[in-house]
Design a protein around this motif. Structure first.
Motif, PDB file in Angstrom:
ATOM      1  N   ALA A 172       0.831  -1.205   0.000  1.00 20.37           N
ATOM      2  CA  ALA A 172       0.000   0.000   0.000  1.00 20.37           C
ATOM      3  C   ALA A 172       0.865   1.255   0.000  1.00 20.37           C
ATOM      4  CB  ALA A 172      -0.939  -0.012   1.203  1.00 20.37           C
ATOM      5  N   GLU A 176      -5.394   2.122  -6.002  1.00 24.66           N
ATOM      6  CA  GLU A 176      -4.871   0.809  -5.647  1.00 24.66           C
ATOM      7  C   GLU A 176      -4.406   0.800  -4.192  1.00 24.66           C
ATOM      8  OE1 GLU A 176      -2.327  -1.073  -9.004  1.00 24.66           O
ATOM      9  OE2 GLU A 176      -2.331   1.111  -9.328  1.00 24.66           O
ATOM     10  N   ALA A 177      -3.736   1.875  -3.786  1.00 22.20           N
ATOM     11  CA  ALA A 177      -3.248   1.972  -2.411  1.00 22.20           C
ATOM     12  C   ALA A 177      -4.409   1.889  -1.428  1.00 22.20           C
ATOM     13  CB  ALA A 177      -2.468   3.261  -2.207  1.00 22.20           C
ATOM     14  N   TRP A 204      -5.431  -1.626  -0.938  1.00 24.41           N
ATOM     15  CA  TRP A 204      -4.460  -2.363  -0.122  1.00 24.41           C
ATOM     16  C   TRP A 204      -4.502  -1.916   1.334  1.00 24.41           C
ATOM     17  CZ3 TRP A 204      -1.715  -6.665  -1.067  1.00 24.41           C
ATOM     18  CH2 TRP A 204      -1.646  -7.107  -2.392  1.00 24.41           C
ATOM     19  N   TYR A 205      -4.647  -0.611   1.584  1.00 22.01           N
ATOM     20  CA  TYR A 205      -4.754  -0.136   2.974  1.00 22.01           C
ATOM     21  C   TYR A 205      -6.011  -0.719   3.622  1.00 22.01           C
ATOM     22  CZ  TYR A 205      -1.048   3.411   2.548  1.00 22.01           C
ATOM     23  OH  TYR A 205       0.148   4.055   2.390  1.00 22.01           O
ATOM     24  N   THR A 261      -5.414  -4.327   4.337  1.00 28.05           N
ATOM     25  CA  THR A 261      -4.494  -4.427   5.478  1.00 28.05           C
ATOM     26  C   THR A 261      -5.239  -4.172   6.781  1.00 28.05           C
ATOM     27  OG1 THR A 261      -2.660  -3.662   4.098  1.00 28.05           O
ATOM     28  CG2 THR A 261      -2.357  -3.526   6.486  1.00 28.05           C
ATOM     29  N   ALA A 321      -3.059   1.660   8.946  1.00 25.07           N
ATOM     30  CA  ALA A 321      -3.758   1.433   7.672  1.00 25.07           C
ATOM     31  C   ALA A 321      -5.162   2.027   7.724  1.00 25.07           C
ATOM     32  CB  ALA A 321      -3.814  -0.054   7.350  1.00 25.07           C
TER      33      ALA A 321
END
Length: 184
Positions: A120, A131-132, A135-136, A139, A148
């Motif tokens: 992330a 995208e980040a 992912w965060y 997470t 996160a």
């Protein structure tokens, strides 16, 4: 020289990381690189983290890049996070940021939860915030990571998604109910 090699090997076999390096160096100086790699292979494959690192160094010094990366990828797939650490250090030295991100993603997908946040962070640093954000969020849900959660909230605030942002920011502060479940 043979006596020194034997002494270093004995100490390395007892777990002395300095002797391990010296033993391998002595073998390499004596032109016995194949023997050094075979010994390191046995040690690293049995879980010796020091041997794993030295094996990577020796493989690099011998120009065995492809073989080294294939071996590390296999170790990571088998759950060896130390192998990921070695691969990432290699990518750092070589300035291979995209490869680093790819390997973090592979490790995260393989179940290495410690790789989730770095994926992330790498995506966010490259301006890939959509995208980040995913992912965060993953997470935060998977590991209950408050940093996160905060980053999810911050990105959502920047996007004007206030209600959802408040949920995550409250969650990061330990103030609200459970985080939503990860999508299947």
């Amino acid at each position: 020289m043979a006596e020194a090699i034997a002494l270093y090997k004995r100490a390395a076999d007892l777990g002395d990381p300095i002797a391990l390096r010296q033993f391998v160096a002595e073998l390499l100086d004596a032109g016995r690189g194949d023997e050094a790699l075979a010994w390191l292979r046995t040690r690293s494959d049995s879980g010796d983290v020091d041997a794993l690192g030295v094996r990577v160094e020796v493989m690099i010094s011998l120009g065995l890049y492809g073989e080294m990366l294939d071996w590390l990828r296999g170790r990571i797939s088998a759950g060896d996070f130390a192998a990921l650490t070695e691969a990432l250090a290699y990518f750092d030295e070589a300035g291979m940021e995209e490869a680093k991100l790819e390997w973090y993603q592979e490790a995260a997908v393989a179940g290495h939860t410690a790789a989730l946040m770095p994926v992330a962070d790498h995506l966010a640093a490259r301006g890939r915030t959509t995208e980040a954000l995913d992912w965060y969020r993953h997470t935060a849900i998977t590991t209950n990571n408050r940093v996160a959660m905060h980053r999810v909230g911050r990105i959502l605030l920047e996007r004007g998604r206030t209600e959802e942002a408040h949920f995550w920011l409250n969650r990061s502060a330990g103030l609200d109910g459970e985080a939503p479940q990860a999508a299947s």
